[in-house]
Scaffold this motif. Sequence first.
Motif, PDB file in Angstrom:
ATOM      1  N   VAL A 333      -2.233  37.983 -22.415  1.00 36.17           N
ATOM      2  CA  VAL A 333      -1.528  38.159 -23.692  1.00 36.17           C
ATOM      3  C   VAL A 333      -0.772  36.891 -24.069  1.00 36.17           C
ATOM      4  N   SER A 334      -0.552  36.743 -25.347  1.00 31.59           N
ATOM      5  CA  SER A 334       0.173  35.589 -25.870  1.00 31.59           C
ATOM      6  C   SER A 334       1.531  35.458 -25.180  1.00 31.59           C
ATOM      7  N   ARG A 335       1.950  34.223 -24.956  1.00 27.53           N
ATOM      8  CA  ARG A 335       3.195  33.977 -24.234  1.00 27.53           C
ATOM      9  C   ARG A 335       4.417  34.492 -24.990  1.00 27.53           C
ATOM     10  N   VAL A 336       5.495  34.731 -24.244  1.00 28.67           N
ATOM     11  CA  VAL A 336       6.727  35.268 -24.813  1.00 28.67           C
ATOM     12  C   VAL A 336       7.235  34.390 -25.953  1.00 28.67           C
ATOM     13  N   ALA A 337       7.225  33.071 -25.756  1.00 25.10           N
ATOM     14  CA  ALA A 337       7.742  32.162 -26.779  1.00 25.10           C
ATOM     15  C   ALA A 337       6.925  32.219 -28.061  1.00 25.10           C
ATOM     16  N   SER A 338       5.646  32.579 -27.946  1.00 24.17           N
ATOM     17  CA  SER A 338       4.788  32.677 -29.130  1.00 24.17           C
ATOM     18  C   SER A 338       4.783  34.089 -29.702  1.00 24.17           C
ATOM     19  N   ARG A 339       4.893  35.088 -28.850  1.00 23.90           N
ATOM     20  CA  ARG A 339       4.835  36.479 -29.307  1.00 23.90           C
ATOM     21  C   ARG A 339       6.171  36.953 -29.867  1.00 23.90           C
ATOM     22  N   PHE A 340       7.257  36.487 -29.319  1.00 18.30           N
ATOM     23  CA  PHE A 340       8.589  36.797 -29.837  1.00 18.30           C
ATOM     24  C   PHE A 340       9.071  35.585 -30.653  1.00 18.30           C
ATOM     25  N   SER A 341       9.595  34.584 -29.970  1.00 16.22           N
ATOM     26  CA  SER A 341       9.953  33.305 -30.588  1.00 16.22           C
ATOM     27  C   SER A 341      10.512  32.433 -29.472  1.00 16.22           C
ATOM     28  N   PRO A 342      10.473  31.097 -29.634  1.00 16.77           N
ATOM     29  CA  PRO A 342      11.070  30.236 -28.608  1.00 16.77           C
ATOM     30  C   PRO A 342      12.553  30.530 -28.395  1.00 16.77           C
ATOM     31  N   GLY A 368       9.789  28.567 -20.960  1.00 22.24           N
ATOM     32  CA  GLY A 368       9.522  28.812 -22.377  1.00 22.24           C
ATOM     33  C   GLY A 368       8.237  28.187 -22.876  1.00 22.24           C
ATOM     34  N   MET A 369       7.216  28.091 -22.019  1.00 21.90           N
ATOM     35  CA  MET A 369       5.932  27.567 -22.476  1.00 21.90           C
ATOM     36  C   MET A 369       5.401  28.397 -23.641  1.00 21.90           C
ATOM     37  N   VAL A 370       4.721  27.726 -24.569  1.00 28.11           N
ATOM     38  CA  VAL A 370       4.125  28.405 -25.716  1.00 28.11           C
ATOM     39  C   VAL A 370       2.608  28.362 -25.589  1.00 28.11           C
ATOM     40  N   ASP A 371       1.933  29.175 -26.370  1.00 25.48           N
ATOM     41  CA  ASP A 371       0.470  29.162 -26.365  1.00 25.48           C
ATOM     42  C   ASP A 371      -0.037  27.789 -26.783  1.00 25.48           C
ATOM     43  N   GLY A 372      -0.994  27.264 -26.034  1.00 28.09           N
ATOM     44  CA  GLY A 372      -1.582  25.979 -26.386  1.00 28.09           C
ATOM     45  C   GLY A 372      -2.708  26.149 -27.398  1.00 28.09           C
ATOM     46  N   TYR A 373      -3.035  25.064 -28.093  1.00 28.18           N
ATOM     47  CA  TYR A 373      -4.174  25.099 -29.011  1.00 28.18           C
ATOM     48  C   TYR A 373      -5.435  24.737 -28.239  1.00 28.18           C
ATOM     49  N   VAL A 374      -6.442  25.604 -28.321  1.00 28.15           N
ATOM     50  CA  VAL A 374      -7.729  25.357 -27.673  1.00 28.15           C
ATOM     51  C   VAL A 374      -8.804  25.449 -28.745  1.00 28.15           C
ATOM     52  N   SER A 375      -9.476  24.364 -29.013  1.00 31.51           N
ATOM     53  CA  SER A 375     -10.495  24.328 -30.063  1.00 31.51           C
ATOM     54  C   SER A 375     -11.691  25.198 -29.689  1.00 31.51           C
ATOM     55  N   TRP A 376     -12.533  25.467 -30.687  1.00 26.97           N
ATOM     56  CA  TRP A 376     -13.761  26.237 -30.436  1.00 26.97           C
ATOM     57  C   TRP A 376     -14.625  25.533 -29.387  1.00 26.97           C
ATOM     58  N   GLU A 377     -14.683  24.208 -29.457  1.00 25.71           N
ATOM     59  CA  GLU A 377     -15.502  23.447 -28.516  1.00 25.71           C
ATOM     60  C   GLU A 377     -14.976  23.545 -27.086  1.00 25.71           C
ATOM     61  N   ASP A 378     -13.655  23.684 -26.933  1.00 23.54           N
ATOM     62  CA  ASP A 378     -13.055  23.760 -25.598  1.00 23.54           C
ATOM     63  C   ASP A 378     -12.873  25.191 -25.100  1.00 23.54           C
ATOM     64  N   THR A 379     -13.168  26.174 -25.946  1.00 26.37           N
ATOM     65  CA  THR A 379     -12.964  27.580 -25.572  1.00 26.37           C
ATOM     66  C   THR A 379     -13.936  27.990 -24.469  1.00 26.37           C
ATOM     67  N   PRO A 390     -16.827  30.440 -34.764  1.00 28.35           N
ATOM     68  CA  PRO A 390     -16.018  29.225 -34.574  1.00 28.35           C
ATOM     69  C   PRO A 390     -14.770  29.161 -35.445  1.00 28.35           C
ATOM     70  N   ILE A 391     -14.573  30.145 -36.318  1.00 28.30           N
ATOM     71  CA  ILE A 391     -13.393  30.158 -37.187  1.00 28.30           C
ATOM     72  C   ILE A 391     -12.313  31.081 -36.633  1.00 28.30           C
ATOM     73  N   ASN A 392     -12.697  32.307 -36.288  1.00 28.52           N
ATOM     74  CA  ASN A 392     -11.707  33.327 -35.895  1.00 28.52           C
ATOM     75  C   ASN A 392     -11.689  33.636 -34.404  1.00 28.52           C
ATOM     76  N   TYR A 393     -12.361  32.814 -33.596  1.00 31.77           N
ATOM     77  CA  TYR A 393     -12.444  33.041 -32.154  1.00 31.77           C
ATOM     78  C   TYR A 393     -11.075  33.161 -31.496  1.00 31.77           C
ATOM     79  N   TRP A 394     -10.090  32.428 -32.032  1.00 37.42           N
ATOM     80  CA  TRP A 394      -8.764  32.343 -31.417  1.00 37.42           C
ATOM     81  C   TRP A 394      -8.035  33.677 -31.394  1.00 37.42           C
ATOM     82  N   ILE A 395      -8.440  34.604 -32.259  1.00 33.40           N
ATOM     83  CA  ILE A 395      -7.767  35.902 -32.330  1.00 33.40           C
ATOM     84  C   ILE A 395      -7.936  36.676 -31.030  1.00 33.40           C
ATOM     85  N   THR A 396      -9.117  36.554 -30.402  1.00 37.47           N
ATOM     86  CA  THR A 396      -9.390  37.313 -29.175  1.00 37.47           C
ATOM     87  C   THR A 396      -9.452  36.449 -27.928  1.00 37.47           C
TER      88      THR A 396
END
Length: 547
Positions: A333-342, A368-379, A390-396
Amino acid sequence: MKSLLVLPVLFAVALSSYNKEKELDWWETTIFYQIYPRSFKDSNGDGIGDINGITENLEYLKELGIGATWLSPIFKSPMYDFGYDIADFYAIQEEYGTIEDFENLMAKAKELDIKIVLDFVPNHTSNESVWFEEALRGHEKYFDYFIWEDGVVDENGVMHPPTNWVSALRKSAWEYREEVGKYYLHQFVIGQPDLNYRNPDVVEEMKNVIRFWLEKGVADDPDNYDYLNHIYTKDLDETIEMVFQWREVFDDFKEKDGLSRVMMTEAYTTPKMAMKYYGNRDRKGAQMPFNFALISDVNGDSSAAEIKYALDSFLTFKPIDEHANWVAGNHDVSRVASRFSPELVDGINMITLLMPGIGVTYMGEEIGMVDGYVSWEDTVDPGGCNTDDPINYWITSRDPQRTPFQWSADKNAGFSVGNKTWLPVAADFENLNVEVQRVTEKSHLNIYKALAALRNDKIFRYSRYESVAYNEGVFAFRRWYNKKAYIVVINFRQEAYTIDLTYFENVNKKVQVLISSIQSPKNSWEVLQADKVEILGSESLVLKVLF
């Protein structure tokens, strides 16, 4: 066909786990720290975290005040689901290390008095396991280790899966194998065929796996379910029965050496249903059925009343003689800092560590780590890849919460000296890391350490609890024991409020600040008037009641 697998605002709930002091077992007072081994620390420069990386950094856990570390699966696996598709329950995945490396980890952990928890995944195995390969060859014993069904042929002569069941990671939960002319069930990725627990041989095999690792010195063994929300595969009495039987194996080992093992079960379900995993008067089950209220029921948009309801519900349903537990994050699940707030990281850590019961922290939440950005190519996570989008992959995708741990501002956040890491490091690592926070007086890390130390006060082991939602934003709870009391106040909104803490019984004139969140201007040991405490936006406080 089945496979095994009150109005909260302005009303306080008073609960007590104990009515007198008693000697508590190690697991009843410790903090559990979940490590995702692939992302914790790389010791050999291949860009993948490993067992030796964990061993080399056990002192960090000791520094935090951690008493037990729970490792996500390290067993031999083809890694289609990064270790949750286990090919050999008796061997270590080569990129993580060897049995000797694991034994060194156990030895170092024993020196530091840190218990090791292994993530045992009993629901399925890998389609590259010897068991499954033998099943495809027609070996009757191993064929019955799995769940097989005939396909359904339509009027056009086209064969379809037996049912319309969908896996947790998208697409059909059935996969056809020509070798046997049948479909096998997989509630997760295709490479994870479900095991057939109606087969006594499977039941005994998995008990032997537990025995093997307990004999290696493992003190705990969480049972990871991750069940689908389907009526044929979830919350079955047979599932509870298996938990009871595994508890019996754990208790057998305690009779031999006197060391308690704790079973933690993971099932996303209702509080009422989760209580079944504890067991009953006649048969004991898991000591820790995971409480996912802070993950499933609330987030940064939740009101104080919703927070109160979610927390108090688990305490209300749980058996009076069992422990609650508090989990705010994990590798799924998304990290606390991203799901709630930093800004709410410290407040959520106050909840997980100071509420009555057992605290569980996912690695990185303490800084307090936050969710990192992972591109479609790196997923790489099947949850994202299986979307074919390749557009909405990040949701799941679960990759963002699995990015490498941020040790320092050095190359790859100090995680690895290699040129490439298995997932990209989050972009904010230069400023958000352990090294920086260690030397920053008021940081998430140092606040976490202060909370862990305060947790050792017997008031947090034996005390009573009551909570209140003051308004839309402010949630507060009191822990008190004999003539000592603490109040934790968390503002879930950016708006400031003035609250009256004398709402709580025996809180009369003054309170003293012990711990405050990083953005709070209040200093430790500052004394406040209890009947008019100003709580700033997103501010969190631990206060001592002055009598």
